[in-house]
Design an enzyme around this catalytic site. Structure first.
Site: not given
Ligand SMILES: *Cc1c(COP(=O)(O)O)cnc(C)c1O
Length: 414
Positions: A240, A274-276, A317, A344-345, A372
């Site tokens: 997050g 859990e960084p994404g 978003y 086409c949107e 993403y």
């Molecule tokens: C999407 C997600 C993440 C990653 O979130 P980011 O905002 O990209 O860091 C981590 N844990 C869970 C369970 C998620 O669904």
């Protein structure tokens, strides 16, 4: 450090390679990633944790390209997955299943079974019914499932409603009180070993306060559980952490980790995060070619060859993403454009009201596209998905080929 910035001649560079060179070489739409950026982002998390027992589980859904997963695995990362497909990707990329945590509200029996066979670190359980199912599948497979309960701490992450996950009204996790009961239920269930606690409150958070609020509630629950004799190995704080797309001022990776570690120091527990987005967003760009300029009655359109099927964040978003010229074109005049794609949107746009000095044939760079982006792309309008390239210094290589027309109907029958 900036991994995608202009050199002295005004050319946008990806590390040491010119972006317009890459666009000519590989075509557009083109995703370009910086290996240096990925390494640096990972090591910032890693070094901020220091000696505190921890595991950085990269959230695969942000960008699930095998090369990126392999790089993460080689750096020692674990993985946060949300499907059997993502587990398969992690294994294919050489990731260690013993470092995998599995989130998601709808795990099927076959997905649970595959994860048990692989020997994952923990199921992040999202409901009572899921806990019962995991128990049944584990027992029938003669094995034990390691579980954490995903707690929904009911905090407002202050982010876009579609990427907020820690409110009562969201489908994710269970409220604190029910989580407590779910742990007690787990004690009675066969084939279940309680190992942790989990939460994930949303994405693109630009303040630490919601993380702290959530953590306070989780820490209280950990204490209550301890009083019941339930001792946890790890606390998983989810992902997050926000990034800079425009003028946001998100906390640094270091201050994020410091705040978390300060709250859990003394609990004798291992930290999982859990960084994404924070890992990959600013390690990637998306390059488009301007096909046409079109004057409207009230707005001008810069029509590019990239669309919402390649990058859906602006449409989905209302996300603002920076769009820049790859080269400074002195012959073009400066104007304000809505940057739109071929799909086409009416919702198909990459950016609105953008000052650009651009002519047809020029390349445009969208910053912050590493997370993403490709992973949410589709074939809508029968558009082959983009090519992905990894740059490292002056080296560059394809990490996913551009899809062909034949790829569009793979699996279909006439
Ligand atoms: C999407 C997600 C993440 C990653 O979130 P980011 O905002 O990209 O860091 C981590 N844990 C869970 C369970 C998620 O669904």
């Amino acid at each position: 450090m900036e991994f995608f910035s202009r050199n002295d001649n005004g050319s946008m560079m990806a590390e040491d390679v010119s972006v317009s060179f890459l666009a000519r070489q590989y075509g557009t739409p083109l995703y370009v990633y910086s290996e240096k950026a990925l390494r640096e982002h990972f090591s910032e998390f890693e070094q901020s944790a220091g000696d505190f027992p921890h595991l950085i589980c990269y959230a695969v859904k942000a960008n699930s390209n095998l090369s990126i997963l392999r790089l993460m695995a080689s750096l020692g990362a674990g993985f946060d997955i949300v499907s059997g497909g993502e587990l398969a990707r992690v294994i294919k990329a050489g990731g260690d299943p013993a470092k995998v945590v599995y989130s998601g509200v709808a795990k099927t029996e076959s997905e649970i079974s595959a994860a048990l066979n692989a020997g994952i670190l923990s199921f992040n359980v999202e409901s009572e019914a899921e806990m019962e199912r995991i128990s049944r599948v584990a027992v029938s497979g003669n094995t034990t499932a390691r579980i954490s309960v995903r707690v929904n701490p009911d905090v407002d992450a202050g982010t876009h409603p579609y990427i907020s996950t820690g409110l009562k009204t969201n489908k994710f996790g269970v409220p604190v009180e029910r989580a407590f009961n779910l742990y007690k239920r787990a004690l009675e269930l066969p084939g279940i070993k309680i190992v942790g606690i989990d939460c994930h409150i949303g994405s693109q958070l630009t303040s630490l306060a919601p993380f702290e609020d959530a953590l306070d509630r989780i820490v209280m629950l950990i204490t209550r559980l301890k009083n019941e004799g339930i001792v946890l190995e790890h606390i998983d704080v989810g992902g997050g952490l926000g990034v800079v797309y425009n003028d946001e001022v998100p906390p640094s990776r270091k201050s994020y980790m410091d705040v978390i570690i300060n709250k859990i120091r003394g609990l004798n527990i291992k930290l999982i995060c859990e960084p994404g987005r924070s890992m990959v967003a600013n390690a990637g760009i998306l390059v488009s070619r301007c096909e046409y300029l079109k004057e409207g009655e009230t707005v001008n359109f810069c029509i590019v060859d990239t669309a919402m099927n390649d990058m859906i964040r602006p449409s989905l978003y209302q996300a603002w993403m920076k769009i820049e010229e790859a080269e400074m074109n002195q012959n073009a005049s400066d104007a304000v454009y809505n940057v739109v794609g071929p799909v086409c949107e009416t919702g198909d746009f990459l950016g609105k009201d953008r000052h650009l000095q651009v002519a047809a044939g020029d390349y445009l760079v969208m910053q912050g596209a590493g997370a993403y982006g490709f992973s949410m792309s589709s074939n809508y309008n029968s558009r082959p998905r983009a090519c992905e390239v990894m740059v490292s210094g002056s080296d560059h290589r394809i990490i996913r080929k551009r899809e062909t027309i034949e790829d569009l109907w793979r699996g279909e029958e006439l």
